[in-house]
Design a protein around this motif. Structure first.
Motif, mmCIF file in Angstrom:
data_model
loop_
_atom_site.group_PDB
_atom_site.id
_atom_site.type_symbol
_atom_site.label_atom_id
_atom_site.label_comp_id
_atom_site.label_asym_id
_atom_site.label_seq_id
_atom_site.Cartn_x
_atom_site.Cartn_y
_atom_site.Cartn_z
ATOM 1 N N LYS A 23 42.308 63.251 39.176
ATOM 2 C CA LYS A 23 41.454 63.239 40.362
ATOM 3 C C LYS A 23 40.864 64.617 40.659
ATOM 4 O O LYS A 23 40.169 64.803 41.668
ATOM 5 C CB LYS A 23 42.250 62.749 41.583
ATOM 6 N N LEU B 55 42.344 67.103 41.822
ATOM 7 C CA LEU B 55 42.805 67.286 43.196
ATOM 8 C C LEU B 55 43.909 68.333 43.278
ATOM 9 O O LEU B 55 44.874 68.296 42.510
ATOM 10 C CB LEU B 55 43.335 65.956 43.745
ATOM 11 N N VAL C 14 42.540 71.089 51.030
ATOM 12 C CA VAL C 14 42.239 70.233 49.883
ATOM 13 C C VAL C 14 41.174 70.915 49.028
ATOM 14 O O VAL C 14 40.161 71.394 49.545
ATOM 15 C CB VAL C 14 41.749 68.847 50.345
ATOM 16 N N THR D 44 38.876 70.789 45.160
ATOM 17 C CA THR D 44 38.443 70.158 43.921
ATOM 18 C C THR D 44 38.640 71.168 42.802
ATOM 19 O O THR D 44 38.216 72.321 42.921
ATOM 20 C CB THR D 44 36.968 69.740 43.992
ATOM 21 N N LYS E 123 37.529 71.670 49.443
ATOM 22 C CA LYS E 123 36.917 70.371 49.722
ATOM 23 C C LYS E 123 37.068 69.959 51.180
ATOM 24 O O LYS E 123 36.206 69.256 51.725
ATOM 25 C CB LYS E 123 37.557 69.317 48.816
ATOM 26 N N ASP F 279 43.325 56.500 47.542
ATOM 27 C CA ASP F 279 42.412 57.546 47.976
ATOM 28 C C ASP F 279 42.765 58.081 49.355
ATOM 29 O O ASP F 279 41.895 58.571 50.090
ATOM 30 C CB ASP F 279 40.970 57.016 47.985
ATOM 31 N N ILE G 224 45.371 60.724 51.439
ATOM 32 C CA ILE G 224 46.314 61.840 51.390
ATOM 33 C C ILE G 224 47.222 61.749 52.606
ATOM 34 O O ILE G 224 46.749 61.626 53.751
ATOM 35 C CB ILE G 224 45.576 63.190 51.382
ATOM 36 N N MET H 221 40.722 61.059 51.125
ATOM 37 C CA MET H 221 40.671 62.049 50.059
ATOM 38 C C MET H 221 39.263 62.598 49.868
ATOM 39 O O MET H 221 39.078 63.762 49.496
ATOM 40 C CB MET H 221 41.178 61.435 48.753
ATOM 41 N N SER I 51 38.591 64.472 53.762
ATOM 42 C CA SER I 51 39.709 64.925 54.599
ATOM 43 C C SER I 51 39.645 64.416 56.034
ATOM 44 O O SER I 51 40.359 64.923 56.913
ATOM 45 C CB SER I 51 39.801 66.466 54.613
#
Length: 269
Positions: free
Chosen positions: A166, A168, A192, A194, A203, A233, A235, A248, A251
């Motif tokens: 992902k 992530l 978060v 990428t 992100k 998807d 968090i 995700m 956020s």
């Protein structure tokens, strides 16, 4: 452990009267814990901050005023050798593989002030390319917050959430302002990112209550994020006081749940 050989690192005092001096060593042990190879006297005067063993290589970060990342070849256990290194400001407390040729580093930014020492600043997330071991390089980095910024993931790897499929990365963080030196926390929660093999980009942020919002004259409740995980998807971020579910993609908050004081825990597995 690799083919019944064990690689260990150590920090030992220099054989000089200067107590502040240190050296950094790498030892290769066999299955009987007998030393069969060694690499000594790395970065005199600095200290080891993080190590990552991947295949026949070790990646070693030391720090005093700059951050040398050493690439060490362990393919011949009896003769470990430094293949290359890079020196950049700051240091990485934790190294995590993105793939066989790329490392993610999490640590602190720092400014070398020469004879006046070093000024440690905010959190630093870096991406290192080690595909050419003789010439490692920093591909991308992000500086978060100012002096006093912190993350549980600096010393607890379970707080570091990464999923390559992902792209992530999620870490808990407490950030101060870059503009002032009063160490006042202005953000607390999860950040978060990428991550690709070329770039790290922020992100989104999942905000939890600041320390001054959780305290009173008689009590204090810790809302520092301990763990992040994802299902599908979504968090999920958890502190001793709060559980939050966030999208995700951006956020955005989906749902927040206060954890009753009767079942709050201060540590997470």
């Amino acid at each position: 452990m690799m083919d019944e050989r064990m690689m260990v690192t150590s920090i030992a005092p220099m054989p000089t009267p200067e107590a502040s001096k240190s050296i950094n060593n790498v030892y290769v042990l066999d299955g009987s814990l007998k030393t069969i190879g060694q690499l000594e006297n790395l970065a005199p005067g600095e200290r080891i901050y993080s190590v990552r063993f991947m295949g026949d290589r070790a990646y070693l970060v030391t720090f005093r005023q700059t951050d040398p990342l050493f690439v060490i070849d362990l393919s011949q256990p009896e003769k470990p050798v430094v293949l290359g290194q890079i020196k950049i400001p700051g240091f990485s407390n934790y190294l995590h593989p993105y793939d066989d040729h790329t490392l993610i580093g999490l640590g602190k930014e720092a400014v070398d002030k020469g004879d006046q020492g070093v000024d440690v600043l905010g959190l630093k997330v870096s991406l290192f390319d080690v595909s050419l071991p003789t010439e490692p390089k920093e591909l991308s980095s992000i500086i978060l917050g100012g002096r006093g910024s912190d993350s549980l993931a600096l010393f607890d790897y379970k707080a570091f959430l990464f999923n390559k499929d992902k792209n992530l990365l999620v870490i808990p963080a407490s950030l101060t302002s870059k503009a002032v030196d009063n160490y006042q926390t202005e953000f607390q929660g999860s950040i978060v990112f990428t991550v690709t093999n070329q770039l790290i980009a922020e992100k989104g942020r999942i905000a939890f209550k600041l320390p001054n919002e959780m305290s009173s004259q008689t009590s204090y409740v810790d809302d520092t994020v301990r763990r992040n995980l994802f299902i599908g998807d979504v968090i999920y971020s958890v502190s001793p006081a709060t559980l939050k579910a966030s999208q995700m993609t951006n956020s955005a908050l989906i749902k927040s749940l206060l954890i009753p004081s009767s079942i709050r825990v201060d540590t997470a597995v």
